[in-house]
Scaffold this motif. Structure first.
Motif, PDB file in Angstrom:
ATOM      1  N   ALA A 114       1.031  -1.148   0.100  1.00  0.00           N
ATOM      2  CA  ALA A 114      -0.140   0.024   0.130  1.00  0.00           C
ATOM      3  C   ALA A 114       1.084   1.146  -0.063  1.00  0.00           C
ATOM      4  O   ALA A 114       1.911   1.119   0.551  1.00  0.00           O
ATOM      5  N   PRO A 115       0.325   2.299  -0.783  1.00  0.00           N
ATOM      6  CA  PRO A 115       1.175   3.738  -0.625  1.00  0.00           C
ATOM      7  C   PRO A 115       1.552   3.977   0.730  1.00  0.00           C
ATOM      8  O   PRO A 115       0.495   3.823   1.460  1.00  0.00           O
ATOM      9  N   VAL A 116       2.401   4.530   1.286  1.00  0.00           N
ATOM     10  CA  VAL A 116       2.834   5.410   2.550  1.00  0.00           C
ATOM     11  C   VAL A 116       1.641   6.152   2.877  1.00  0.00           C
ATOM     12  O   VAL A 116       1.306   6.982   2.081  1.00  0.00           O
ATOM     13  N   GLY A 117       1.239   5.892   4.100  1.00  0.00           N
ATOM     14  CA  GLY A 117       0.154   6.587   4.487  1.00  0.00           C
ATOM     15  C   GLY A 117      -1.338   6.160   4.461  1.00  0.00           C
ATOM     16  O   GLY A 117      -2.426   6.654   4.846  1.00  0.00           O
ATOM     17  N   THR A 118      -1.276   5.069   3.528  1.00  0.00           N
ATOM     18  CA  THR A 118      -2.783   4.260   3.508  1.00  0.00           C
ATOM     19  C   THR A 118      -3.145   3.879   4.963  1.00  0.00           C
ATOM     20  O   THR A 118      -2.682   3.225   5.532  1.00  0.00           O
ATOM     21  N   THR A 119      -4.575   4.368   5.097  1.00  0.00           N
ATOM     22  CA  THR A 119      -5.194   4.251   6.324  1.00  0.00           C
ATOM     23  C   THR A 119      -6.315   3.414   6.153  1.00  0.00           C
ATOM     24  O   THR A 119      -7.068   3.444   5.071  1.00  0.00           O
ATOM     25  N   ALA A 120      -7.031   2.725   7.087  1.00  0.00           N
ATOM     26  CA  ALA A 120      -8.242   1.987   7.012  1.00  0.00           C
ATOM     27  C   ALA A 120      -8.987   2.381   8.559  1.00  0.00           C
ATOM     28  O   ALA A 120      -8.233   2.372   9.478  1.00  0.00           O
ATOM     29  N   LEU A 121     -10.391   2.583   8.641  1.00  0.00           N
ATOM     30  CA  LEU A 121     -10.908   2.711   9.720  1.00  0.00           C
ATOM     31  C   LEU A 121     -12.122   1.311   9.618  1.00  0.00           C
ATOM     32  O   LEU A 121     -12.441   0.988   8.683  1.00  0.00           O
ATOM     33  N   LEU A 122     -11.661   0.791  10.842  1.00  0.00           N
ATOM     34  CA  LEU A 122     -12.543  -0.306  10.967  1.00  0.00           C
ATOM     35  C   LEU A 122     -13.318  -0.389  12.372  1.00  0.00           C
ATOM     36  O   LEU A 122     -13.027   0.292  13.326  1.00  0.00           O
ATOM     37  N   ARG A 123     -14.295  -1.429  12.382  1.00  0.00           N
ATOM     38  CA  ARG A 123     -15.044  -1.446  13.704  1.00  0.00           C
ATOM     39  C   ARG A 123     -15.768  -2.678  13.626  1.00  0.00           C
ATOM     40  O   ARG A 123     -16.272  -3.122  12.606  1.00  0.00           O
ATOM     41  N   ASN A 124     -15.458  -3.582  14.833  1.00  0.00           N
ATOM     42  CA  ASN A 124     -16.472  -4.616  14.785  1.00  0.00           C
ATOM     43  C   ASN A 124     -17.511  -4.605  15.977  1.00  0.00           C
ATOM     44  O   ASN A 124     -17.403  -3.363  16.598  1.00  0.00           O
ATOM     45  N   CYS A 125     -18.242  -5.533  16.412  1.00  0.00           N
ATOM     46  CA  CYS A 125     -19.165  -5.322  17.351  1.00  0.00           C
ATOM     47  C   CYS A 125     -18.551  -5.008  18.643  1.00  0.00           C
ATOM     48  O   CYS A 125     -17.686  -5.642  19.007  1.00  0.00           O
ATOM     49  N   GLY A 126     -19.337  -3.791  18.982  1.00  0.00           N
ATOM     50  CA  GLY A 126     -18.788  -3.561  20.365  1.00  0.00           C
ATOM     51  C   GLY A 126     -17.527  -2.669  20.562  1.00  0.00           C
ATOM     52  O   GLY A 126     -17.223  -1.949  21.726  1.00  0.00           O
ATOM     53  N   ASN A 127     -16.757  -2.403  19.602  1.00  0.00           N
ATOM     54  CA  ASN A 127     -15.651  -1.650  19.705  1.00  0.00           C
ATOM     55  C   ASN A 127     -15.700  -0.302  18.845  1.00  0.00           C
ATOM     56  O   ASN A 127     -16.522  -0.230  17.692  1.00  0.00           O
ATOM     57  N   PRO A 128     -15.242   0.541  19.470  1.00  0.00           N
ATOM     58  CA  PRO A 128     -15.452   2.039  18.607  1.00  0.00           C
ATOM     59  C   PRO A 128     -14.412   2.067  17.367  1.00  0.00           C
ATOM     60  O   PRO A 128     -13.829   0.955  17.233  1.00  0.00           O
ATOM     61  N   GLN A 129     -14.519   2.654  16.465  1.00  0.00           N
ATOM     62  CA  GLN A 129     -13.826   2.941  15.317  1.00  0.00           C
ATOM     63  C   GLN A 129     -12.687   3.017  15.692  1.00  0.00           C
ATOM     64  O   GLN A 129     -12.256   3.755  16.440  1.00  0.00           O
ATOM     65  N   ASP A 130     -11.553   2.444  14.725  1.00  0.00           N
ATOM     66  CA  ASP A 130     -10.254   2.352  15.029  1.00  0.00           C
ATOM     67  C   ASP A 130      -9.477   2.612  13.462  1.00  0.00           C
ATOM     68  O   ASP A 130      -9.642   2.223  12.834  1.00  0.00           O
ATOM     69  N   LYS A 131      -8.503   3.560  13.627  1.00  0.00           N
ATOM     70  CA  LYS A 131      -7.666   4.050  12.569  1.00  0.00           C
ATOM     71  C   LYS A 131      -6.381   3.153  12.570  1.00  0.00           C
ATOM     72  O   LYS A 131      -5.764   3.232  13.559  1.00  0.00           O
ATOM     73  N   ILE A 132      -6.457   2.343  11.549  1.00  0.00           N
ATOM     74  CA  ILE A 132      -5.131   1.482  11.473  1.00  0.00           C
ATOM     75  C   ILE A 132      -4.355   1.680  10.170  1.00  0.00           C
ATOM     76  O   ILE A 132      -4.853   2.380   9.218  1.00  0.00           O
ATOM     77  N   TYR A 133      -3.131   1.267   9.856  1.00  0.00           N
ATOM     78  CA  TYR A 133      -2.366   1.279   8.741  1.00  0.00           C
ATOM     79  C   TYR A 133      -2.245   0.413   7.784  1.00  0.00           C
ATOM     80  O   TYR A 133      -2.368  -1.039   8.394  1.00  0.00           O
ATOM     81  N   VAL A 134      -2.495   0.363   6.501  1.00  0.00           N
ATOM     82  CA  VAL A 134      -2.368  -0.851   5.477  1.00  0.00           C
ATOM     83  C   VAL A 134      -1.173  -0.985   5.050  1.00  0.00           C
ATOM     84  O   VAL A 134      -0.504   0.114   4.646  1.00  0.00           O
ATOM     85  N   ARG A 135      -0.687  -2.156   5.242  1.00  0.00           N
ATOM     86  CA  ARG A 135       0.790  -2.575   4.808  1.00  0.00           C
ATOM     87  C   ARG A 135       0.619  -2.913   3.470  1.00  0.00           C
ATOM     88  O   ARG A 135       1.388  -2.549   2.301  1.00  0.00           O
ATOM     89  N   ASP A 136      -0.428  -4.090   2.882  1.00  0.00           N
ATOM     90  CA  ASP A 136      -0.545  -4.259   1.525  1.00  0.00           C
ATOM     91  C   ASP A 136      -2.039  -4.512   1.449  1.00  0.00           C
ATOM     92  O   ASP A 136      -2.748  -4.682   2.338  1.00  0.00           O
TER      93      ASP A 136
END
Length: 128
Positions: A20-42
């Motif tokens: 993934a290009p440098v700085g690519t992020t994803a916003l994820l959430r599963n049941c019961g968890n707040p939204q989480d910003k994480i970094y995409v490696r590939d």
């Protein structure tokens, strides 16, 4: 971590994976968890490997994730334009701690990808 020639991940990949290009992020959430910003490696048409710098495992293996938002910054691979993708569903298929990165990593299988997302990821792959 499993040796790549043995174990459950030894089958040939179904789709070409790209860094993934440098700085690519994803916003994820599963049941019961707040939204989480994480970094995409590939990323590929079938999945992505992401890094979460949270110290604990937030997404257990086999957990479902809905409405994954991926933000790819403007770069050479994206024809110098920002790309935002909304992926309907995913499933965590593996989880491990990367000591070098000091992050929890998740392998996420994309279980539903619409035609727009396929086109955008395919465009990234074609620009390598």
């Amino acid at each position: 971590m499993v040796n790549k020639n043995t174990g459950p991940f030894s089958e040939k990949r179904r789709a070409k994976r790209i860094s993934a290009p440098v700085g690519t992020t994803a916003l994820l959430r599963n049941c019961g968890n707040p939204q989480d910003k994480i970094y995409v490696r590939d990323i590929s048409l079938n999945g992505m490997l992401v890094y979460d710098y949270n110290s604990s495992e937030t997404y257990p293996v086999n957990s479902s994730i809905s409405n994954i938002f991926v933000d790819i910054p403007a770069c050479e691979l994206s024809a110098n334009r920002r790309i935002c993708l909304l992926i309907d569903r995913g499933k965590v298929v593996r989880s491990f701690y990367d000591q070098a990165a000091e992050a929890v990593c998740y392998g996420i299988e994309l279980t539903y990808v619409d035609s727009y997302v396929k086109k955008m990821i395919g465009g990234l792959q074609n620009n390598i």
